[in-house]
Write a protein that holds these residues in place. Structure first.
Motif, PDB file in Angstrom:
ATOM      1  N   SER A 100       0.822  -1.178   0.000  1.00  0.00           N
ATOM      2  CA  SER A 100       0.000   0.000   0.000  1.00  0.00           C
ATOM      3  C   SER A 100       0.871   1.249   0.000  1.00  0.00           C
ATOM      4  O   SER A 100       2.086   1.166   0.069  1.00  0.00           O
ATOM      5  CB  SER A 100      -0.865   0.016   1.260  1.00  0.00           C
ATOM      6  OG  SER A 100      -0.018   0.184   2.411  1.00  0.00           O
ATOM      7  N   ASN A 101       0.200   2.390  -0.016  1.00  0.00           N
ATOM      8  CA  ASN A 101       0.872   3.672   0.126  1.00  0.00           C
ATOM      9  C   ASN A 101       1.204   3.905   1.599  1.00  0.00           C
ATOM     10  O   ASN A 101       1.038   3.012   2.422  1.00  0.00           O
ATOM     11  CB  ASN A 101      -0.034   4.786  -0.414  1.00  0.00           C
ATOM     12  CG  ASN A 101       0.738   5.916  -1.063  1.00  0.00           C
ATOM     13  OD1 ASN A 101       1.755   6.373  -0.536  1.00  0.00           O
ATOM     14  ND2 ASN A 101       0.278   6.386  -2.205  1.00  0.00           N
ATOM     15  N   THR A 102       1.646   5.103   1.936  1.00  0.00           N
ATOM     16  CA  THR A 102       1.950   5.435   3.327  1.00  0.00           C
ATOM     17  C   THR A 102       0.672   5.565   4.138  1.00  0.00           C
ATOM     18  O   THR A 102      -0.428   5.697   3.593  1.00  0.00           O
ATOM     19  CB  THR A 102       2.734   6.745   3.408  1.00  0.00           C
ATOM     20  OG1 THR A 102       1.963   7.789   2.782  1.00  0.00           O
ATOM     21  CG2 THR A 102       4.067   6.624   2.697  1.00  0.00           C
ATOM     22  N   THR A 103       0.810   5.558   5.455  1.00  0.00           N
ATOM     23  CA  THR A 103      -0.339   5.632   6.346  1.00  0.00           C
ATOM     24  C   THR A 103      -0.363   6.951   7.110  1.00  0.00           C
ATOM     25  O   THR A 103       0.694   7.519   7.430  1.00  0.00           O
ATOM     26  CB  THR A 103      -0.343   4.467   7.353  1.00  0.00           C
ATOM     27  OG1 THR A 103      -1.488   4.599   8.217  1.00  0.00           O
ATOM     28  CG2 THR A 103       0.915   4.445   8.206  1.00  0.00           C
ATOM     29  N   ILE A 104      -1.573   7.422   7.415  1.00  0.00           N
ATOM     30  CA  ILE A 104      -1.715   8.609   8.255  1.00  0.00           C
ATOM     31  C   ILE A 104      -1.851   8.220   9.725  1.00  0.00           C
ATOM     32  O   ILE A 104      -1.891   9.077  10.601  1.00  0.00           O
ATOM     33  CB  ILE A 104      -2.932   9.461   7.829  1.00  0.00           C
ATOM     34  CG1 ILE A 104      -4.221   8.633   7.861  1.00  0.00           C
ATOM     35  CG2 ILE A 104      -2.701  10.041   6.429  1.00  0.00           C
ATOM     36  CD1 ILE A 104      -5.473   9.441   7.568  1.00  0.00           C
ATOM     37  N   ALA A 105      -1.895   6.928   9.998  1.00  0.00           N
ATOM     38  CA  ALA A 105      -1.968   6.448  11.380  1.00  0.00           C
ATOM     39  C   ALA A 105      -0.623   6.671  12.081  1.00  0.00           C
ATOM     40  O   ALA A 105       0.428   6.708  11.437  1.00  0.00           O
ATOM     41  CB  ALA A 105      -2.331   4.973  11.409  1.00  0.00           C
ATOM     42  N   ARG A 106      -0.658   6.795  13.397  1.00  0.00           N
ATOM     43  CA  ARG A 106       0.542   6.951  14.197  1.00  0.00           C
ATOM     44  C   ARG A 106       0.494   5.948  15.355  1.00  0.00           C
ATOM     45  O   ARG A 106      -0.125   6.212  16.392  1.00  0.00           O
ATOM     46  CB  ARG A 106       0.657   8.382  14.747  1.00  0.00           C
ATOM     47  CG  ARG A 106       0.863   9.448  13.696  1.00  0.00           C
ATOM     48  CD  ARG A 106       2.224   9.308  13.016  1.00  0.00           C
ATOM     49  NE  ARG A 106       2.448  10.380  12.058  1.00  0.00           N
ATOM     50  CZ  ARG A 106       2.140  10.331  10.784  1.00  0.00           C
ATOM     51  NH1 ARG A 106       1.552   9.236  10.283  1.00  0.00           N
ATOM     52  NH2 ARG A 106       2.395  11.343   9.985  1.00  0.00           N
ATOM     53  N   PRO A 107       1.118   4.786  15.187  1.00  0.00           N
ATOM     54  CA  PRO A 107       1.121   3.781  16.250  1.00  0.00           C
ATOM     55  C   PRO A 107       1.700   4.349  17.550  1.00  0.00           C
ATOM     56  O   PRO A 107       2.632   5.164  17.527  1.00  0.00           O
ATOM     57  CB  PRO A 107       2.029   2.678  15.685  1.00  0.00           C
ATOM     58  CG  PRO A 107       2.019   2.890  14.209  1.00  0.00           C
ATOM     59  CD  PRO A 107       1.866   4.356  14.000  1.00  0.00           C
ATOM     60  N   GLU A 108       1.167   3.915  18.661  1.00  0.00           N
ATOM     61  CA  GLU A 108       1.649   4.398  19.949  1.00  0.00           C
ATOM     62  C   GLU A 108       3.082   3.975  20.228  1.00  0.00           C
ATOM     63  O   GLU A 108       3.744   4.539  21.106  1.00  0.00           O
ATOM     64  CB  GLU A 108       0.732   3.882  21.065  1.00  0.00           C
ATOM     65  CG  GLU A 108      -0.678   4.461  21.005  1.00  0.00           C
ATOM     66  CD  GLU A 108      -1.548   3.958  22.149  1.00  0.00           C
ATOM     67  OE1 GLU A 108      -1.036   3.167  22.977  1.00  0.00           O
ATOM     68  OE2 GLU A 108      -2.711   4.373  22.220  1.00  0.00           O
ATOM     69  N   THR A 109       3.576   2.986  19.463  1.00  0.00           N
ATOM     70  CA  THR A 109       4.929   2.489  19.680  1.00  0.00           C
ATOM     71  C   THR A 109       6.008   3.387  19.096  1.00  0.00           C
ATOM     72  O   THR A 109       7.201   3.168  19.354  1.00  0.00           O
ATOM     73  CB  THR A 109       5.080   1.086  19.065  1.00  0.00           C
ATOM     74  OG1 THR A 109       4.689   1.148  17.678  1.00  0.00           O
ATOM     75  CG2 THR A 109       4.180   0.078  19.786  1.00  0.00           C
ATOM     76  N   LEU A 110       5.633   4.397  18.309  1.00  0.00           N
ATOM     77  CA  LEU A 110       6.630   5.265  17.691  1.00  0.00           C
ATOM     78  C   LEU A 110       7.457   5.991  18.745  1.00  0.00           C
ATOM     79  O   LEU A 110       6.923   6.516  19.729  1.00  0.00           O
ATOM     80  CB  LEU A 110       5.957   6.288  16.772  1.00  0.00           C
ATOM     81  CG  LEU A 110       5.301   5.770  15.497  1.00  0.00           C
ATOM     82  CD1 LEU A 110       4.694   6.921  14.710  1.00  0.00           C
ATOM     83  CD2 LEU A 110       6.286   4.999  14.639  1.00  0.00           C
ATOM     84  N   ARG A 111       8.767   6.050  18.518  1.00  0.00           N
ATOM     85  CA  ARG A 111       9.666   6.702  19.459  1.00  0.00           C
ATOM     86  C   ARG A 111      10.396   7.894  18.867  1.00  0.00           C
ATOM     87  O   ARG A 111      10.931   8.729  19.605  1.00  0.00           O
ATOM     88  CB  ARG A 111      10.705   5.687  19.962  1.00  0.00           C
ATOM     89  CG  ARG A 111      10.115   4.531  20.758  1.00  0.00           C
ATOM     90  CD  ARG A 111      11.212   3.528  21.089  1.00  0.00           C
ATOM     91  NE  ARG A 111      11.701   2.871  19.868  1.00  0.00           N
ATOM     92  CZ  ARG A 111      12.903   2.293  19.767  1.00  0.00           C
ATOM     93  NH1 ARG A 111      13.744   2.317  20.782  1.00  0.00           N
ATOM     94  NH2 ARG A 111      13.266   1.708  18.635  1.00  0.00           N
ATOM     95  N   GLY A 112      10.469   7.996  17.552  1.00  0.00           N
ATOM     96  CA  GLY A 112      11.228   9.050  16.893  1.00  0.00           C
ATOM     97  C   GLY A 112      10.733  10.439  17.255  1.00  0.00           C
ATOM     98  O   GLY A 112       9.533  10.665  17.461  1.00  0.00           O
ATOM     99  N   ALA A 113      11.662  11.389  17.315  1.00  0.00           N
ATOM    100  CA  ALA A 113      11.312  12.761  17.683  1.00  0.00           C
ATOM    101  C   ALA A 113      10.351  13.396  16.688  1.00  0.00           C
ATOM    102  O   ALA A 113       9.598  14.303  17.043  1.00  0.00           O
ATOM    103  CB  ALA A 113      12.593  13.595  17.783  1.00  0.00           C
ATOM    104  N   ALA A 114      10.356  12.910  15.450  1.00  0.00           N
ATOM    105  CA  ALA A 114       9.501  13.491  14.407  1.00  0.00           C
ATOM    106  C   ALA A 114       8.142  12.817  14.311  1.00  0.00           C
ATOM    107  O   ALA A 114       7.400  13.050  13.357  1.00  0.00           O
ATOM    108  CB  ALA A 114      10.212  13.411  13.062  1.00  0.00           C
ATOM    109  N   LYS A 115       7.782  11.991  15.292  1.00  0.00           N
ATOM    110  CA  LYS A 115       6.580  11.167  15.170  1.00  0.00           C
ATOM    111  C   LYS A 115       5.291  11.966  15.060  1.00  0.00           C
ATOM    112  O   LYS A 115       4.276  11.452  14.574  1.00  0.00           O
ATOM    113  CB  LYS A 115       6.489  10.204  16.343  1.00  0.00           C
ATOM    114  CG  LYS A 115       6.322  10.866  17.710  1.00  0.00           C
ATOM    115  CD  LYS A 115       6.297   9.827  18.823  1.00  0.00           C
ATOM    116  CE  LYS A 115       6.115  10.468  20.190  1.00  0.00           C
ATOM    117  NZ  LYS A 115       6.121   9.456  21.273  1.00  0.00           N
TER     118      LYS A 115
END
Length: 340
Positions: free
Chosen positions: A229-244
């Protein structure tokens, strides 16, 4: 050379590093993979025999300036674009963000490209005897008429490409994902006339009923397949990056599970009636095999390639060949959908 340059590239702003990467490819700094592909990787797809099922997703080479050089890295196919009718600069910078802790990227590029005339001039230079070429087409942010623009773009690129992808799923062009609706999509696809395989690239955020509608329209309109698929607009709670928290489409490892789940759903709904290309979060051979087992005949990489560079491709292919044999498969085709 590419292995030596990758650590230096990661110190640069992501978009600057990407621009340098394209220049480096054109100047030959990335090298050439001259190792013959394992015969088990050969695939009949896109109207030809591909030496392997590993492709480069659209977005990396938007203007088709480095397709020949990318083909020399060992890809089975390369998809260039997204191209729009008129040149456009895209969204303001910064618009590309690394999340290294998550092996992910967020982008809100906004279809920045040089327009169809410059794109066609570059397509004419591609040596398609060495690599299969896909042309990914989209619409301008302003003044667009999808029912007019998509068919015109497909007609323009068809003589120079092996397949064409209709991109209706980028989250960075306002209203674009609305074109995944049954009525609009049917009107767009119904107006397209080409003798080349046509693929539709869909969002991983489609609901089940939306996916069913898209597949129904594609089957009715004679589309060859889907890119899932293409990219997602969802943001999993597991993200750690400063740009999340940045706005845009998320790609990379966090996209692997949802995109593979949607791929499996699409295969269950369409079976062999549509050729599926699996993309999203592929970093290792195990990831590529998982996509194939979920129904993909071909796979594409992007974020994994951006992080790992050209050495990723031979490792991915060699690992995939070994995994296929270890599982008892005699070809990629034998493994398609076998996990379901």
């Amino acid at each position: 050379m590419s292995s030596l340059l990758m650590p230096l590239m990661r110190r640069l702003d992501p978009e600057t590093a990407h621009d340098f990467a394209l220049r480096g490819l054109r100047w030959g700094f990335a090298g050439v993979d001259r190792t013959p592909d394992d015969p088990i990787l050969a695939v009949q797809a896109l109207g030809r025999t591909l030496r392997n099922p590993v492709g480069l997703a659209a977005g990396f080479d938007k203007n088709a300036v480095a397709v020949n050089a990318l083909g020399r890295l060992g890809f089975g196919f390369v998809e260039a674009g997204t191209v729009t009718p008129r040149p456009q600069s895209g969204n303001p910078r910064p618009r590309l963000f690394r999340l290294p802790e998550d092996k992910a990227v967020i982008n809100r590029m906004g279809f920045n490209n040089g327009g169809i005339d410059a794109y066609l001039a570059n397509l004419r230079k591609v040596d398609r005897t060495q690599v299969a070429l896909g042309a990914n087409v989209g619409i301008n942010k302003e003044g667009a008429d999808p029912e007019r623009d998509y068919p015109a773009l497909v007609s323009a690129v068809s003589p120079f490409a092996d397949y064409v992808t209709v991109n209706i799923s980028s989250p960075n062009t306002p209203g674009l994902r609305d074109l995944q609706g049954e009525e609009r999509l049917s009107a767009i696809l119904g107006a397209i006339v080409t003798d080349k395989p046509v693929f539709v690239k869909i969002a991983p955020d489609l609901a089940q009923e939306g996916l069913e509608a898209v597949i129904g329209v594609c089957l009715a309109r004679g589309v060859s397949g889907l890119i899932v698929s293409n990219t997602t607009i969802a943001r999993p709670e597991t993200l750690r990056g400063a740009a999340k928290t940045e706005t845009g489409g998320l790609s990379g490892a966090p996209l692997f599970a949802p995109s593979t789940a949607m791929l499996a759903q699409a295969y269950k709904l369409a079976g062999s009636k549509l050729t599926l290309i699996g993309v999203g979060g592929i970093f290792l051979a195990e990831d590529a095999l998982a996509k194939i087992l979920a129904g993909a005949s071909l796979v594409q990489v992007y974020t994994g390639f951006a992080y790992q560079g050209p050495p990723m491709i031979p490792k991915l292919k060699d690992g995939l060949a070994q995994l296929l044999r270890a599982r008892g498969f005699k070809s990629v085709q034998d493994a398609v959908g076998a996990g379901l």
